[in-house]
Design a protein around this motif. Sequence first.
Motif, PDB file in Angstrom:
ATOM      1  N   ILE A 104       7.530  20.663 -68.304  1.00 31.49           N
ATOM      2  CA  ILE A 104       7.393  20.516 -66.853  1.00 31.49           C
ATOM      3  C   ILE A 104       5.929  20.302 -66.469  1.00 31.49           C
ATOM      4  CG2 ILE A 104       7.668  21.725 -64.644  1.00 31.49           C
ATOM      5  CD1 ILE A 104      10.137  23.059 -65.792  1.00 31.49           C
ATOM      6  N   GLY A 105       5.027  21.061 -67.118  1.00 32.25           N
ATOM      7  CA  GLY A 105       3.606  20.929 -66.803  1.00 32.25           C
ATOM      8  C   GLY A 105       3.064  19.543 -67.102  1.00 32.25           C
ATOM      9  N   LEU A 106       3.398  18.973 -68.256  1.00 33.87           N
ATOM     10  CA  LEU A 106       2.943  17.624 -68.593  1.00 33.87           C
ATOM     11  C   LEU A 106       3.536  16.592 -67.640  1.00 33.87           C
ATOM     12  CD1 LEU A 106       3.071  17.665 -72.505  1.00 33.87           C
ATOM     13  CD2 LEU A 106       1.037  17.638 -71.046  1.00 33.87           C
ATOM     14  N   SER A 107       4.776  16.810 -67.224  1.00 34.04           N
ATOM     15  CA  SER A 107       5.401  15.881 -66.266  1.00 34.04           C
ATOM     16  C   SER A 107       4.670  15.909 -64.928  1.00 34.04           C
ATOM     17  CB  SER A 107       6.872  16.251 -66.070  1.00 34.04           C
ATOM     18  OG  SER A 107       7.568  16.230 -67.286  1.00 34.04           O
ATOM     19  N   PHE A 108       4.306  17.108 -64.477  1.00 33.86           N
ATOM     20  CA  PHE A 108       3.568  17.217 -63.211  1.00 33.86           C
ATOM     21  C   PHE A 108       2.195  16.550 -63.314  1.00 33.86           C
ATOM     22  CE2 PHE A 108       5.843  21.245 -61.452  1.00 33.86           C
ATOM     23  CZ  PHE A 108       7.005  20.506 -61.341  1.00 33.86           C
ATOM     24  N   LEU A 109       1.514  16.790 -64.432  1.00 33.61           N
ATOM     25  CA  LEU A 109       0.192  16.179 -64.610  1.00 33.61           C
ATOM     26  C   LEU A 109       0.291  14.657 -64.660  1.00 33.61           C
ATOM     27  CD1 LEU A 109      -1.376  18.578 -67.286  1.00 33.61           C
ATOM     28  CD2 LEU A 109      -1.996  18.401 -64.862  1.00 33.61           C
ATOM     29  N   ALA A 110       1.349  14.143 -65.302  1.00 32.29           N
ATOM     30  CA  ALA A 110       1.521  12.694 -65.409  1.00 32.29           C
ATOM     31  C   ALA A 110       1.808  12.054 -64.063  1.00 32.29           C
ATOM     32  CB  ALA A 110       2.647  12.376 -66.396  1.00 32.29           C
ATOM     33  N   THR A 111       2.277  12.827 -63.093  1.00 32.92           N
ATOM     34  CA  THR A 111       2.666  12.273 -61.795  1.00 32.92           C
ATOM     35  C   THR A 111       1.518  12.282 -60.803  1.00 32.92           C
ATOM     36  OG1 THR A 111       4.863  13.202 -62.215  1.00 32.92           O
ATOM     37  CG2 THR A 111       4.448  12.435 -60.008  1.00 32.92           C
ATOM     38  N   ILE A 112       0.493  13.079 -61.055  1.00 34.30           N
ATOM     39  CA  ILE A 112      -0.573  13.256 -60.067  1.00 34.30           C
ATOM     40  C   ILE A 112      -1.316  11.946 -59.793  1.00 34.30           C
ATOM     41  CG2 ILE A 112      -2.804  14.356 -59.658  1.00 34.30           C
ATOM     42  CD1 ILE A 112      -1.709  16.841 -61.039  1.00 34.30           C
ATOM     43  N   TYR A 113      -1.727  11.237 -60.837  1.00 37.61           N
ATOM     44  CA  TYR A 113      -2.530  10.027 -60.626  1.00 37.61           C
ATOM     45  C   TYR A 113      -1.751   8.922 -59.898  1.00 37.61           C
ATOM     46  CZ  TYR A 113      -5.145   5.762 -61.569  1.00 37.61           C
ATOM     47  OH  TYR A 113      -5.802   4.572 -61.419  1.00 37.61           O
ATOM     48  N   PRO A 114      -0.511   8.576 -60.313  1.00 38.84           N
ATOM     49  CA  PRO A 114       0.220   7.549 -59.544  1.00 38.84           C
ATOM     50  C   PRO A 114       0.452   7.953 -58.086  1.00 38.84           C
ATOM     51  CG  PRO A 114       1.239   7.901 -61.681  1.00 38.84           C
ATOM     52  CD  PRO A 114       0.238   8.979 -61.508  1.00 38.84           C
ATOM     53  N   ALA A 115       0.750   9.244 -57.855  1.00 36.53           N
ATOM     54  CA  ALA A 115       0.960   9.686 -56.473  1.00 36.53           C
ATOM     55  C   ALA A 115      -0.331   9.573 -55.667  1.00 36.53           C
ATOM     56  CB  ALA A 115       1.475  11.127 -56.472  1.00 36.53           C
ATOM     57  N   TRP A 116      -1.460   9.885 -56.304  1.00 37.93           N
ATOM     58  CA  TRP A 116      -2.754   9.757 -55.612  1.00 37.93           C
ATOM     59  C   TRP A 116      -3.053   8.297 -55.300  1.00 37.93           C
ATOM     60  CZ3 TRP A 116      -7.369   7.442 -57.350  1.00 37.93           C
ATOM     61  CH2 TRP A 116      -8.501   7.713 -56.578  1.00 37.93           C
ATOM     62  N   ARG A 117      -2.724   7.400 -56.230  1.00 33.79           N
ATOM     63  CA  ARG A 117      -2.914   5.974 -55.987  1.00 33.79           C
ATOM     64  C   ARG A 117      -2.073   5.509 -54.807  1.00 33.79           C
ATOM     65  NH1 ARG A 117      -4.266   2.319 -60.116  1.00 33.79           N
ATOM     66  NH2 ARG A 117      -3.555   0.765 -58.584  1.00 33.79           N
ATOM     67  N   ALA A 118      -0.845   5.988 -54.736  1.00 37.65           N
ATOM     68  CA  ALA A 118       0.036   5.600 -53.619  1.00 37.65           C
ATOM     69  C   ALA A 118      -0.507   6.101 -52.291  1.00 37.65           C
ATOM     70  CB  ALA A 118       1.445   6.148 -53.863  1.00 37.65           C
ATOM     71  N   ALA A 119      -1.024   7.339 -52.279  1.00 37.16           N
ATOM     72  CA  ALA A 119      -1.545   7.898 -51.028  1.00 37.16           C
ATOM     73  C   ALA A 119      -2.805   7.180 -50.571  1.00 37.16           C
ATOM     74  CB  ALA A 119      -1.817   9.389 -51.209  1.00 37.16           C
ATOM     75  N   ARG A 120      -3.591   6.627 -51.494  1.00 32.89           N
ATOM     76  CA  ARG A 120      -4.846   5.966 -51.159  1.00 32.89           C
ATOM     77  C   ARG A 120      -4.654   4.484 -50.799  1.00 32.89           C
ATOM     78  NH1 ARG A 120      -9.888   8.335 -50.911  1.00 32.89           N
ATOM     79  NH2 ARG A 120     -10.767   6.581 -52.076  1.00 32.89           N
ATOM     80  N   LEU A 121      -3.405   3.998 -50.864  1.00 31.43           N
ATOM     81  CA  LEU A 121      -3.157   2.579 -50.604  1.00 31.43           C
ATOM     82  C   LEU A 121      -3.466   2.253 -49.139  1.00 31.43           C
ATOM     83  CD1 LEU A 121      -2.035  -0.017 -51.933  1.00 31.43           C
ATOM     84  CD2 LEU A 121       0.184   0.620 -51.017  1.00 31.43           C
ATOM     85  N   ASP A 122      -4.243   1.176 -48.911  1.00 28.66           N
ATOM     86  CA  ASP A 122      -4.627   0.749 -47.560  1.00 28.66           C
ATOM     87  C   ASP A 122      -3.504  -0.093 -46.961  1.00 28.66           C
ATOM     88  OD1 ASP A 122      -5.822  -0.018 -45.264  1.00 28.66           O
ATOM     89  OD2 ASP A 122      -7.491  -1.090 -46.191  1.00 28.66           O
ATOM     90  N   PRO A 123      -2.897   0.312 -45.823  1.00 26.78           N
ATOM     91  CA  PRO A 123      -1.795  -0.461 -45.225  1.00 26.78           C
ATOM     92  C   PRO A 123      -2.186  -1.895 -44.873  1.00 26.78           C
ATOM     93  CG  PRO A 123      -1.986   1.716 -44.213  1.00 26.78           C
ATOM     94  CD  PRO A 123      -3.180   1.545 -45.075  1.00 26.78           C
ATOM     95  N   VAL A 124      -3.411  -2.105 -44.452  1.00 22.19           N
ATOM     96  CA  VAL A 124      -3.854  -3.440 -44.059  1.00 22.19           C
ATOM     97  C   VAL A 124      -3.852  -4.364 -45.271  1.00 22.19           C
ATOM     98  CG1 VAL A 124      -5.778  -4.803 -43.127  1.00 22.19           C
ATOM     99  CG2 VAL A 124      -5.243  -2.536 -42.167  1.00 22.19           C
ATOM    100  N   GLU A 125      -4.386  -3.886 -46.401  1.00 20.62           N
ATOM    101  CA  GLU A 125      -4.416  -4.705 -47.616  1.00 20.62           C
ATOM    102  C   GLU A 125      -3.009  -4.970 -48.142  1.00 20.62           C
ATOM    103  OE1 GLU A 125      -6.916  -6.180 -49.141  1.00 20.62           O
ATOM    104  OE2 GLU A 125      -8.341  -5.512 -47.619  1.00 20.62           O
ATOM    105  N   ALA A 126      -2.130  -3.984 -47.994  1.00 19.54           N
ATOM    106  CA  ALA A 126      -0.783  -4.134 -48.503  1.00 19.54           C
ATOM    107  C   ALA A 126       0.023  -5.152 -47.700  1.00 19.54           C
ATOM    108  CB  ALA A 126      -0.070  -2.772 -48.507  1.00 19.54           C
ATOM    109  N   LEU A 127      -0.260  -5.278 -46.360  1.00 22.73           N
ATOM    110  CA  LEU A 127       0.531  -6.159 -45.501  1.00 22.73           C
ATOM    111  C   LEU A 127      -0.176  -7.504 -45.189  1.00 22.73           C
ATOM    112  CD1 LEU A 127       1.839  -3.545 -42.905  1.00 22.73           C
ATOM    113  CD2 LEU A 127       3.122  -4.611 -44.769  1.00 22.73           C
ATOM    114  N   ARG A 128      -1.349  -7.663 -45.777  1.00 21.10           N
ATOM    115  CA  ARG A 128      -2.124  -8.858 -45.425  1.00 21.10           C
ATOM    116  C   ARG A 128      -1.387 -10.135 -45.788  1.00 21.10           C
ATOM    117  NH1 ARG A 128      -8.299  -9.033 -47.108  1.00 21.10           N
ATOM    118  NH2 ARG A 128      -8.286  -7.649 -45.280  1.00 21.10           N
ATOM    119  N   TYR A 129      -0.770 -10.186 -46.930  1.00 18.17           N
ATOM    120  CA  TYR A 129      -0.155 -11.428 -47.398  1.00 18.17           C
ATOM    121  C   TYR A 129       1.356 -11.396 -47.242  1.00 18.17           C
ATOM    122  CZ  TYR A 129      -4.755 -11.902 -49.463  1.00 18.17           C
ATOM    123  OH  TYR A 129      -6.110 -11.961 -49.651  1.00 18.17           O
ATOM    124  N   GLU A 130       1.884 -10.458 -46.430  1.00 21.69           N
ATOM    125  CA  GLU A 130       3.332 -10.383 -46.223  1.00 21.69           C
ATOM    126  C   GLU A 130       3.729 -11.305 -45.060  1.00 21.69           C
ATOM    127  OE1 GLU A 130       5.528  -8.894 -48.025  1.00 21.69           O
ATOM    128  OE2 GLU A 130       4.059  -8.017 -49.391  1.00 21.69           O
TER     129      GLU A 130
END
Length: 415
Positions: free
Chosen positions: A389-415
């Motif tokens: 469980i501990g390794l699973s939680f650690l493995a999830t932290i970085y992708p979740a942090w990347r998702a939280a830091r995503l800029d909405p303007v950059e994500a929707l610019r080319y949509e």
Amino acid sequence: MFNPFERMVAARYLRARRQEGFISVIAGFSLLGIALGVATLIIVMAVMNGFRTELLSRLLGTEPHIVVSAQQRGLTDWPDVLKRLQALPGVVDVQPVTEGFGLLQANGRTSGGIVRGVRNEDFLRSPMAQKINAGDPTKFDADEDGIVIGFRLAKAFGLRPGDQLQFTSPTTSATPFGSVPKQKSFKVAATFDLGVYEFDSSLILIPMEIAQALFGVGQGVTALELRVTKPAGDLKPVMAAVEQAAGPGLAVRDWQQSRAGFFEAIDVERHVMFLILSLIIMVAAFNIISSMIMLVKDKGRDIAILRTMGATQGTILRVFFLTGASIGVLGTALGFVLGVLFCRNIEAIRGLVERLSGANVFNPEIYFLSKLPAIIEWNEVGQVVAMGIGLSFLATIYPAWRAARLDPVEALRYE
């Protein structure tokens, strides 16, 4: 910690649509990898615990727990020492023995062996007398030169009860033709099967008075063997009392000292196997990272829309953390169930594998145990589950942090 909205979004991301099937496959392999890693680690540690416990119980059932021996040749005042040792608290039994090595000959075969001289009354209450598999132990007698040997030794020499076995002692006797080794011919009265290869293949029990004559100790003995109430516990208090009662000039050692290298090797092997098999769980955790990063990249437009609708960075982080952690928790739980069920039914599974493959998976002739042992130590299982469980939680932290830091303007610019 997680509100209903976050749980709902995380659950929807876990149920990928058809166009997101590749991400779902990677997540499934991650879950399966963690489950197999946890199950394998539980099974291997249980089997190694079973081996250690089984070997320990057999050794403690056959070997003396404490041995008092003379530093010089022979212990002459052993009756007085024996009485003092018998009076000690925690000491169950004390037996004098005269032991030595020599040359065995029978049916054209020659080999070395351990000869142990014991008194008749001591033999009748020994583990060997309780594990007789052929012959008559009551014929263990000095007048008839009857002896008892291990069944593997008898098999190696082609001996049966009633056959003759010749023993040549390393001590010599003076004759008109010079010094010659002492020899004695014995009749095999019975054979024993202790389930310990070392004893079954080399140990011979002979009457005490014959052993004293063969090894030239007169009326003395080579050692006093003690059995105590709690041999697997702390033997230091008992050892201190035995050393004081035995007196100076006598060497005292316990089974933990004589077998220290053997059990240390088993413990080192357990730790190394735990470390190696933990890598399986770590590889599965890296799969979680890769699947979550791909999911974040694929859900960039969804994240931007959620942010513009008022979702905070913390909300996005918790959604993706819950998504990845769910894979790890489900995989660990599945591995725990598989591992425990396998250990509980390991003998039935072994029999099924042997029937399907036609191969002998666990040969008692090699491992000297009649069945494959598996003992579950729940503390170790808890450590494995916590690590998964501990390794699973650690493995999830970085992708979740990347998702939280995503800029909405950059994500929707080319949509």
